[in-house]
Structures are given as C-alpha cells and as structure tokens.
Design an enzyme around this catalytic site. Structure first.
Site, PDB file in Angstrom:
ATOM      1  N   VAL A 179     -10.207 -22.010  26.508  1.00 18.14           N
ATOM      2  CA  VAL A 179     -10.790 -21.086  27.848  1.00 18.14           C
ATOM      3  C   VAL A 179     -12.566 -21.750  28.100  1.00 18.14           C
ATOM      4  CG1 VAL A 179     -12.452 -19.518  27.517  1.00 18.14           C
ATOM      5  CG2 VAL A 179      -9.974 -18.895  26.548  1.00 18.14           C
ATOM      6  N   ASP A 208      -7.959 -16.005  36.261  1.00 16.04           N
ATOM      7  CA  ASP A 208      -7.792 -16.602  37.345  1.00 16.04           C
ATOM      8  C   ASP A 208      -8.434 -15.111  37.846  1.00 16.04           C
ATOM      9  OD1 ASP A 208      -5.429 -17.527  36.220  1.00 16.04           O
ATOM     10  OD2 ASP A 208      -4.055 -16.090  35.382  1.00 16.04           O
ATOM     11  N   ARG A 266     -16.445 -23.365  17.542  1.00 17.71           N
ATOM     12  CA  ARG A 266     -16.080 -22.848  18.889  1.00 17.71           C
ATOM     13  C   ARG A 266     -17.210 -23.600  20.077  1.00 17.71           C
ATOM     14  NH1 ARG A 266     -11.844 -22.970  22.869  1.00 17.71           N
ATOM     15  NH2 ARG A 266     -10.442 -22.672  20.727  1.00 17.71           N
ATOM     16  N   HIS A 309      -1.967 -21.731  38.874  1.00 15.75           N
ATOM     17  CA  HIS A 309      -1.696 -20.721  38.587  1.00 15.75           C
ATOM     18  C   HIS A 309       0.138 -20.619  39.277  1.00 15.75           C
ATOM     19  CE1 HIS A 309      -1.489 -17.240  35.715  1.00 15.75           C
ATOM     20  NE2 HIS A 309      -0.636 -16.685  37.317  1.00 15.75           N
TER      21      HIS A 309
END
Length: 208
Positions: A93, A151, A66, A110
């Site tokens: 992410v 968020d 990652r 969102h």
C-alpha cells in the site's frame, strides 16, 4: 526529460516492457532513474541491474513499524528527484503522504477493465480467477493515476482482450500481459513524457 522510478514486487515483466520500449524509442524523452522493490529477492532488481538502472530495496520487514517504513519509502523517492512513479506490480500500500505529495504523478497498471474486478483483494491471478468464474467474454488492462482509494484514480488508458475457450487463470494472465499491459504501460509513459496528458476534475484529458 521525464525522470521515472518504477516500483515492483516480483518478476518485473512490465518493467522489462518499459526498459525495452525506452531502448527502442517507443518511449521518448524519458530516463529510467531507479527501480524500487519491497522484496530483496525480486527478479525485477536483476532486470534493473542488467539495464544499468539503480536498484533500491525498501522493505517493511526492515522497519519496526509501518510508519517507519512509509517514512523511509517517501524519503527514498524524494531523494531521486523524479517526475513520475510507475507501479508495475507493486503489492504494498502506497503511503497517503506519498500520494498527496505526488498527486497525478503516480500511475498503476491493473489487469482488468476498471471498474470490473478491481479494488481490495483483486490483484495478480486473483483478478483472472474472478473473471473466469464470472464467465465474462472480454477482460483487459487499465492504466490509471493513483489516488487514496484502491484502483479508483482517473483512468488514462484501457485495452480489451478476448477470453478464449479453455482459458485458465494463468493462460489468461499471460494473454492480458502480452496484448494489453506491455503495450499500455509504455504508451502511457510516453504520453506523459511528451505532455499529452492532463488531469482535470479527476478525469484524464488527452491532448492531440
């Protein structure tokens, strides 16, 4: 001229709304520089090609770790010389390093009225399933700046959409896209491109 990269994992309906808004001048003073996807098969890449926008794939599957993927993603974004990153259904992410480097220069759409139905695990249809299960009467969408939380960044725009009798998650998802997402995201980009938005003390201030 605001230089924008759009990051997307799937079909790219929000991307299409942005492309259409630029061509119809509902978004002004903006150049769509690139579309970046983590998914080689994303239809969003076809939308980019048709619109003459550079399409780029940076997939975690192509890297050993990652960390290596994160590094490559940041390098790719840096190479484009952009002013704003738009997350339009990007399901990976974002590396913390990128959030730091592009502070208040990344926005996300969102499909709920934050703080309702947001945070880890709330994405795509799952948001609408949860809203219907809870029995809410009003849903909607939120454009917010991206910080290191999920968020949790400063809210830029929100728009409410009514839940109707007999709604399924898919039907509700489509209505939220049509009545909120496809309107809000172009509006947010245009406001940023024309210097109408500043972030002060983690809150958005909109200039008249």
């Amino acid at each position: 001229m605001l230089k924008v990269a759009v990051m997307v994992s799937g079909g790219g309906t929000n991307l299409q709304a942005i492309i259409d808004a630029v061509s119809s001048q509902r978004i002004t003073n903006t150049e769509l520089v690139a579309v970046i996807s983590n998914n080689q098969g994303a239809y969003a890449l076809e939308r980019a090609k048709k619109a003459g926008i550079k399409d780029i794939v940076v997939s975690p599957k192509d890297f050993e770790s990652r960390e290596a993927f994160n590094h490559a993603l940041v390098e790719t974004v840096d190479s484009l010389g952009i002013d704003l990153i738009v997350l339009a259904g990007y399901l990976v992410v974002i590396p913390p390093e990128m959030i730091e480097k592009y502070e208040n220069k990344i926005i996300n759409i969102h499909p709920s009225l934050i703080p309702a139905f947001c945070g880890t695990g709330f994405y795509g249809l799952k948001v609408h399933e949860a809203a219907l299960e809870r029995g809410v009467k009003v849903v909607g969408a939120t454009v917010h700046f991206v910080d290191k939380g999920t968020d949790t960044g400063p809210i830029l725009l929100q728009k409410a959409v009514a839940v109707q009798e007999g709604d399924t998650p898919k039907v509700l998802q489509q209505r939220v896209m049509e009545q909120a997402e496809w309107i809000l995201l172009p509006q947010a980009i245009d406001m940023i491109a024309n210097g109408k938005v500043v972030v002060v003390d983690n809150k958005v201030v909109i200039k008249k």
